[in-house]
Design a protein around this motif. Structure first.
Motif, PDB file in Angstrom:
ATOM      1  N   MET A 197     -38.578 -31.663 -16.999  1.00 39.83           N
ATOM      2  CA  MET A 197     -39.319 -30.440 -16.683  1.00 39.83           C
ATOM      3  C   MET A 197     -39.992 -29.866 -17.925  1.00 39.83           C
ATOM      4  N   GLU A 198     -39.330 -29.951 -19.066  1.00 41.30           N
ATOM      5  CA  GLU A 198     -39.955 -29.494 -20.312  1.00 41.30           C
ATOM      6  C   GLU A 198     -41.133 -30.376 -20.682  1.00 41.30           C
ATOM      7  N   HIS A 199     -41.005 -31.667 -20.459  1.00 44.26           N
ATOM      8  CA  HIS A 199     -42.077 -32.613 -20.762  1.00 44.26           C
ATOM      9  C   HIS A 199     -43.304 -32.359 -19.890  1.00 44.26           C
ATOM     10  N   LEU A 200     -43.085 -32.101 -18.609  1.00 46.40           N
ATOM     11  CA  LEU A 200     -44.201 -31.924 -17.685  1.00 46.40           C
ATOM     12  C   LEU A 200     -44.796 -30.519 -17.737  1.00 46.40           C
ATOM     13  N   ASP A 201     -43.972 -29.531 -18.086  1.00 46.12           N
ATOM     14  CA  ASP A 201     -44.437 -28.141 -18.216  1.00 46.12           C
ATOM     15  C   ASP A 201     -45.249 -27.728 -16.988  1.00 46.12           C
ATOM     16  N   LEU A 202     -44.614 -27.784 -15.824  1.00 45.40           N
ATOM     17  CA  LEU A 202     -45.305 -27.592 -14.558  1.00 45.40           C
ATOM     18  C   LEU A 202     -45.580 -26.138 -14.205  1.00 45.40           C
ATOM     19  N   GLY A 203     -44.814 -25.221 -14.762  1.00 42.11           N
ATOM     20  CA  GLY A 203     -44.896 -23.852 -14.298  1.00 42.11           C
ATOM     21  C   GLY A 203     -44.055 -23.672 -13.044  1.00 42.11           C
ATOM     22  N   PRO A 204     -44.148 -22.518 -12.382  1.00 41.29           N
ATOM     23  CA  PRO A 204     -43.333 -22.259 -11.192  1.00 41.29           C
ATOM     24  C   PRO A 204     -43.520 -23.334 -10.116  1.00 41.29           C
ATOM     25  N   LEU A 205     -42.422 -23.750  -9.506  1.00 40.33           N
ATOM     26  CA  LEU A 205     -42.461 -24.865  -8.561  1.00 40.33           C
ATOM     27  C   LEU A 205     -41.554 -24.601  -7.369  1.00 40.33           C
ATOM     28  N   ASP A 206     -41.748 -25.403  -6.329  1.00 35.29           N
ATOM     29  CA  ASP A 206     -40.862 -25.421  -5.177  1.00 35.29           C
ATOM     30  C   ASP A 206     -39.883 -26.577  -5.343  1.00 35.29           C
ATOM     31  N   LEU A 207     -38.673 -26.406  -4.830  1.00 34.05           N
ATOM     32  CA  LEU A 207     -37.572 -27.327  -5.101  1.00 34.05           C
ATOM     33  C   LEU A 207     -36.968 -27.832  -3.792  1.00 34.05           C
ATOM     34  N   VAL A 208     -36.677 -29.136  -3.746  1.00 35.03           N
ATOM     35  CA  VAL A 208     -35.973 -29.759  -2.624  1.00 35.03           C
ATOM     36  C   VAL A 208     -34.772 -30.508  -3.186  1.00 35.03           C
ATOM     37  N   ARG A 231     -39.542 -21.449  -4.231  1.00 31.36           N
ATOM     38  CA  ARG A 231     -38.864 -21.615  -2.946  1.00 31.36           C
ATOM     39  C   ARG A 231     -37.938 -22.822  -3.038  1.00 31.36           C
ATOM     40  N   ILE A 232     -36.949 -22.865  -2.142  1.00 32.20           N
ATOM     41  CA  ILE A 232     -35.940 -23.926  -2.171  1.00 32.20           C
ATOM     42  C   ILE A 232     -35.713 -24.466  -0.763  1.00 32.20           C
ATOM     43  N   VAL A 233     -35.667 -25.796  -0.668  1.00 25.81           N
ATOM     44  CA  VAL A 233     -35.267 -26.468   0.566  1.00 25.81           C
ATOM     45  C   VAL A 233     -33.971 -27.221   0.293  1.00 25.81           C
ATOM     46  N   VAL A 234     -32.985 -27.007   1.132  1.00 21.26           N
ATOM     47  CA  VAL A 234     -31.659 -27.609   0.982  1.00 21.26           C
ATOM     48  C   VAL A 234     -31.428 -28.593   2.122  1.00 21.26           C
ATOM     49  N   ARG A 262     -21.331 -20.069  -9.958  1.00 23.40           N
ATOM     50  CA  ARG A 262     -21.367 -18.673 -10.388  1.00 23.40           C
ATOM     51  C   ARG A 262     -22.787 -18.206 -10.687  1.00 23.40           C
ATOM     52  N   ASP A 263     -23.644 -19.142 -11.127  1.00 23.33           N
ATOM     53  CA  ASP A 263     -25.014 -18.778 -11.492  1.00 23.33           C
ATOM     54  C   ASP A 263     -25.994 -18.844 -10.320  1.00 23.33           C
ATOM     55  N   LEU A 264     -25.529 -19.269  -9.136  1.00 25.59           N
ATOM     56  CA  LEU A 264     -26.426 -19.307  -7.986  1.00 25.59           C
ATOM     57  C   LEU A 264     -27.011 -17.938  -7.673  1.00 25.59           C
ATOM     58  N   VAL A 265     -26.324 -16.905  -8.093  1.00 29.40           N
ATOM     59  CA  VAL A 265     -26.843 -15.549  -7.894  1.00 29.40           C
ATOM     60  C   VAL A 265     -28.218 -15.375  -8.542  1.00 29.40           C
ATOM     61  N   ASN A 266     -28.510 -16.185  -9.561  1.00 25.49           N
ATOM     62  CA  ASN A 266     -29.791 -16.078 -10.259  1.00 25.49           C
ATOM     63  C   ASN A 266     -30.975 -16.435  -9.369  1.00 25.49           C
ATOM     64  N   VAL A 267     -30.715 -17.224  -8.308  1.00 27.47           N
ATOM     65  CA  VAL A 267     -31.808 -17.636  -7.423  1.00 27.47           C
ATOM     66  C   VAL A 267     -31.580 -17.156  -5.991  1.00 27.47           C
ATOM     67  N   ARG A 268     -30.702 -16.190  -5.815  1.00 27.86           N
ATOM     68  CA  ARG A 268     -30.384 -15.724  -4.462  1.00 27.86           C
ATOM     69  C   ARG A 268     -31.583 -15.068  -3.787  1.00 27.86           C
ATOM     70  N   ASP A 269     -32.511 -14.555  -4.566  1.00 28.52           N
ATOM     71  CA  ASP A 269     -33.678 -13.878  -3.980  1.00 28.52           C
ATOM     72  C   ASP A 269     -34.808 -14.843  -3.639  1.00 28.52           C
ATOM     73  N   LYS A 270     -34.638 -16.130  -3.896  1.00 29.86           N
ATOM     74  CA  LYS A 270     -35.696 -17.100  -3.616  1.00 29.86           C
ATOM     75  C   LYS A 270     -35.698 -17.454  -2.123  1.00 29.86           C
ATOM     76  N   PRO A 271     -36.879 -17.528  -1.499  1.00 28.56           N
ATOM     77  CA  PRO A 271     -36.910 -17.979  -0.111  1.00 28.56           C
ATOM     78  C   PRO A 271     -36.288 -19.368   0.016  1.00 28.56           C
ATOM     79  N   MET A 272     -35.393 -19.526   0.983  1.00 28.81           N
ATOM     80  CA  MET A 272     -34.682 -20.791   1.158  1.00 28.81           C
ATOM     81  C   MET A 272     -34.705 -21.209   2.621  1.00 28.81           C
ATOM     82  N   GLN A 273     -34.950 -22.496   2.846  1.00 25.17           N
ATOM     83  CA  GLN A 273     -34.785 -23.080   4.162  1.00 25.17           C
ATOM     84  C   GLN A 273     -33.791 -24.228   4.059  1.00 25.17           C
ATOM     85  N   ILE A 274     -32.873 -24.281   5.000  1.00 22.94           N
ATOM     86  CA  ILE A 274     -31.843 -25.305   5.040  1.00 22.94           C
ATOM     87  C   ILE A 274     -32.072 -26.168   6.276  1.00 22.94           C
ATOM     88  N   PHE A 275     -32.161 -27.476   6.066  1.00 22.63           N
ATOM     89  CA  PHE A 275     -32.271 -28.433   7.167  1.00 22.63           C
ATOM     90  C   PHE A 275     -31.022 -29.317   7.122  1.00 22.63           C
TER      91      PHE A 275
END
Length: 296
Positions: A98-109, A131-134, A226-239
């Motif tokens: 991620m540091e190498h690519l320096d993408l900026g804000p991204l969506d995660l699956v 945003r996050i997809v689980v 314990r650190d999941l709280v850091n992303v608790r406000d991110k929109p998430m969809q679970i499939f």
């Protein structure tokens, strides 16, 4: 190491994607870098590789830049025999990419071990996550380990079963799905894991499952939880594949406890490889989710 057009020729019909390589401590990792536009990062587990995400890559790459790494020892990445295949090192490699690519804000699956690896990165760089997809995974500790996985950790027997007979990756092509795979798809999953040496990471991933505080990865997973709280406000969809015997509804409940606002679609007739069993329903939903206006 497996790379290059000649090696990939048998898979090109199912896996026609552009791959690149990045040197990291201990070897070189391969990653798909396909399309252009808002970035999407997809993180696989064990014993899969970037091939698992092929339907999502194809659907999103016309409008997004899709990045899908193969973890060290997996897919088209190097498979060093003396490497420390630990969650901490996989997380470090993803961070370097991620540091190498320096993408900026991204969506995660994330899927399977990709939950701990991907969410481990996300919790440390929450400002880079939109945003996050689980997909049938966990990023928290559990006392549950199915017997058919536990036996793969046994000394000698585990080595013979997982590395000698390909009893983990091979069995997964049957046990992780409810809809039988075609021979071509099964070949795709097993393609990188064609020898004792090339199955080294599959076995090490199994041994890295922390079942007690004495295991070095226990504290890493606990810290991610314990650190999941850091992303608790991110929109998430679970499939969720409802017939997953490994990541069962126990883990789905764990996600909802930590992310009560997450939207959930549970596929009653899908297994652990939920993208295999239900990709026709999941892919358009993910495309719509990632196509929505960017969250502020």
């Amino acid at each position: 190491m497996l790379s290059g057009t000649d090696h990939l020729a048998p898979l090109r019909g199912l896996y026609p994607f552009q791959t690149r390589r990045l040197a990291v401590p201990g070897g070189t990792i391969s990653y798909v870098d396909e399309g252009s536009g808002p970035p999407v990062l997809m993180v696989h587990g064990n014993p899969t590789w970037s091939f698992y995400y092929r339907h999502l890559i194809a659907a999103l790459s016309p409008t997004h830049r899709v990045i899908v790494p193969d973890h060290m020892g997996c897919g088209l990445s190097d498979k060093p025999q003396t490497y420390a295949y630990t969650l901490q090192n996989h997380l470090g490699n993803l961070t370097r990419l991620m540091e190498h690519l320096d993408l900026g804000p991204l969506d995660l699956v994330v899927h399977d071990w990709g939950g701990a690896i991907g969410m481990g990165w996300a919790t440390r760089f929450a400002d880079q996550v939109r945003r996050i997809v689980v997909l049938n995974t966990a990023a928290f500790l559990s006392p549950r380990l199915p017997f058919r996985i536990a036996v793969c950790r046994y000394p000698i027997f585990g080595d013979l079963a997982v590395r000698g007979l390909n009893g983990f990756a091979g069995a997964a092509t049957v046990m992780a799905v409810e809809r039988p795979m075609s021979p071509e798809v099964r070949q795709g999953y097993l393609f990188p894991y064609n020898s004792w040496a090339n199955r080294v990471a599959i076995q090490r991933f199994v041994r890295d499952i922390p079942m007690s505080p004495r295991h070095p990865t226990w504290a890493v997973v606990d810290g991610i939880d314990r650190d999941l709280v850091n992303v608790r406000d991110k929109p998430m969809q679970i499939f969720w594949g409802g017939k997953d015997w490994c990541f069962s509804d126990y883990f789905l409940a764990g996600w909802l406890e930590r992310f009560p606002a997450a939207a959930v679609v549970r596929f009653d007739d899908a297994g652990h490889y939920v993208l295999e069993d239900a990709h026709e329903a999941i892919v358009p939903r993910v495309v719509r989710f990632f196509g929505e206006a960017r969250p502020q």
